[in-house]
Design a protein around this motif. Sequence first.
Motif, mmCIF file in Angstrom:
data_model
loop_
_atom_site.group_PDB
_atom_site.id
_atom_site.type_symbol
_atom_site.label_atom_id
_atom_site.label_comp_id
_atom_site.label_asym_id
_atom_site.label_seq_id
_atom_site.Cartn_x
_atom_site.Cartn_y
_atom_site.Cartn_z
ATOM 1 N N GLU A 203 -2.022 -4.411 1.366
ATOM 2 C CA GLU A 203 -2.632 -3.231 0.758
ATOM 3 C C GLU A 203 -1.629 -2.100 0.894
ATOM 4 O OE1 GLU A 203 -7.278 -3.388 0.827
ATOM 5 O OE2 GLU A 203 -6.487 -2.072 2.377
ATOM 6 N N ALA A 204 -0.562 -2.215 0.123
ATOM 7 C CA ALA A 204 0.535 -1.243 0.207
ATOM 8 C C ALA A 204 1.144 -1.130 -1.178
ATOM 9 C CB ALA A 204 1.588 -1.749 1.195
ATOM 10 N N PRO A 205 1.544 0.079 -1.579
ATOM 11 C CA PRO A 205 2.183 0.212 -2.893
ATOM 12 C C PRO A 205 3.503 -0.548 -2.914
ATOM 13 C CG PRO A 205 1.905 2.369 -1.823
ATOM 14 C CD PRO A 205 1.479 1.336 -0.833
ATOM 15 N N SER A 227 -0.166 -4.383 -8.223
ATOM 16 C CA SER A 227 -0.830 -3.202 -8.796
ATOM 17 C C SER A 227 -0.272 -2.004 -8.032
ATOM 18 C CB SER A 227 -2.356 -3.320 -8.605
ATOM 19 O OG SER A 227 -2.686 -3.072 -7.254
ATOM 20 N N PRO A 228 -0.632 -0.767 -8.422
ATOM 21 C CA PRO A 228 -0.084 0.389 -7.685
ATOM 22 C C PRO A 228 -0.475 0.394 -6.204
ATOM 23 C CG PRO A 228 -1.000 1.092 -9.793
ATOM 24 C CD PRO A 228 -1.362 -0.370 -9.635
ATOM 25 N N ARG A 229 -1.509 -0.375 -5.832
ATOM 26 C CA ARG A 229 -1.964 -0.360 -4.432
ATOM 27 C C ARG A 229 -1.691 -1.668 -3.689
ATOM 28 N NH1 ARG A 229 -6.759 -0.664 -3.472
ATOM 29 N NH2 ARG A 229 -7.431 -1.457 -5.497
ATOM 30 N N ILE A 230 -1.399 -2.744 -4.425
ATOM 31 C CA ILE A 230 -1.293 -4.078 -3.807
ATOM 32 C C ILE A 230 0.082 -4.681 -4.117
ATOM 33 C CG2 ILE A 230 -2.242 -6.440 -3.789
ATOM 34 C CD1 ILE A 230 -4.288 -4.597 -2.690
ATOM 35 N N THR A 231 0.703 -5.236 -3.081
ATOM 36 C CA THR A 231 2.005 -5.891 -3.269
ATOM 37 C C THR A 231 1.966 -7.271 -2.625
ATOM 38 O OG1 THR A 231 3.031 -3.726 -3.119
ATOM 39 C CG2 THR A 231 4.502 -5.617 -2.945
ATOM 40 N N ARG A 268 7.256 0.001 2.296
ATOM 41 C CA ARG A 268 6.021 0.796 2.474
ATOM 42 C C ARG A 268 4.967 -0.139 3.055
ATOM 43 N NH1 ARG A 268 5.734 3.793 -3.289
ATOM 44 N NH2 ARG A 268 4.315 5.227 -2.237
ATOM 45 N N GLY A 270 1.392 -1.518 4.980
ATOM 46 C CA GLY A 270 -0.059 -1.368 4.844
ATOM 47 C C GLY A 270 -0.716 -2.587 5.465
#
Length: 405
Positions: A203-205, A227-231, A268, A270
């Motif tokens: 759960e990280a950009p 996605s912008p929030r998930i990598t 980044r 998360g």
Amino acid sequence: MTETRPSPALPDSADVVVLGAGPAGLVLGNLLLAAGIDCVVVERATPAQVRTRARAGFLAPNTVRILDRHGLADGLHRHGSTHGTCEFRTGQGSFRLDYGALGHREPHTVYPQQDLVSDLLEAYLGAGGRIRFSTEALSVHDADGPRPYVLTRGADDDRPTRWNARYVAGCDGRHGAARRSLPPGTTLHHHDHGVSWLGLLAEAPPSLDAVGYAVHDRGFAGHMARSPRITRYYLQCRRGAPDNAWTDEQIWDELDLRMRAAEHGPLRRGAIVERGVVDLACDVVEPLRHGSLLLAGDAAGLAAPAAAKGANLAVLAAEALAEALTDALAHGDDAALDRYSVRVLTHIWRAREFTHWMTGLLHDLPGPDRPGGPSFHASLRRARLDSLRTSRAHQVWFAENYVGV
Ligand code: RFL
């Protein structure tokens, strides 16, 4: 559990019984419905499981064209994003490859597989499609005889249900009933690449505006935006290691090390919301037709995820199978099903060849694939990467194969 719309067909028969509601089964179901072919989809999982299973994310241009052709691409055009750059980080430096501007000049579309599957399911149900969730296909019978049938068992059933069919589409993956029901002596080509990945969803950009491939002495690491929030991240791990061998912090430290945070800046971080070990292997069933049983998607052949081919081949095969089944059922052209097998196997083997090449590029492969020992192999990999960095012809070849199916 059943999620179904009223249908005039008998509850225990269909011209085509489709096993599995993944990308292959649901594209096929939608296309058969559109062609007026009576079908039912049988799916072991619940609707919630089907709609939330995170796997692939990189859709090839041909996949998007297929979905567009059949009016199934609204969601991916609305919510997906295009992507056309790889960044290789190696001991000899880093380089970027704008594959979306090379070869056929086509990028990937990034759209999570679970969103695509949800869209396909909505379209199928909206068109009146029949589907049985929480129902496991147990076995396919008499595929070579005049009256093929499938035995299934629902979560609340105390005995199996028999589904009479004219054709059975095995879209239920590598461990499904279709593969278990193949006749003895069926050829299964299998290749174990001998390396394993810890697959992670964070759960990280995204940390890069590119797919990141890190080639490191400690093993491969990969970065792919979802996605912008998930990598999605991958870390090569020891074969047999459990997925909880590392804490979240150890994972991020190892990712930073292999992705060379010292040169490029830290990733980044998360919460790691999903993890699982994938042993990189591929296989192919040959042929894809066994009487009235036809295979598509992972059931036809499993692709190691190194080159993002599995979901794309599943969609390609589903369209080809829908055409062949329509030719057979509506026009009496049974040979179309043999042609289906030949045509799709050609695509599968092209994709296997590239995936095999890519797996060799990214890893220090163990075993007989390593000519001349580790240092020889490491030098070959360096030369390959150097060729990819400097040769325009090699880059064009890469671009065409990377986005092609
Ligand atoms: P699926 O998606 O596995 O769907 C099969 C369905 O069948 C059901 N099922 C049964 N139902 C009834 N009775 C039985 N006996 C059954 N047995 C199974 C299952 O519940 C399921 O719903 O197969 P399909 O449709 O062939 O699609 C294949 C793709 O899902 C697969 O190839 C890709 O996810 C592979 N893959 C990727 N492919 C790409 O093209 N691009 C990517 O970026 C990419 N990333 C990935 C991936 C696969 C991964 N894993 C988990 C191996 C990343 C990962 C981590």
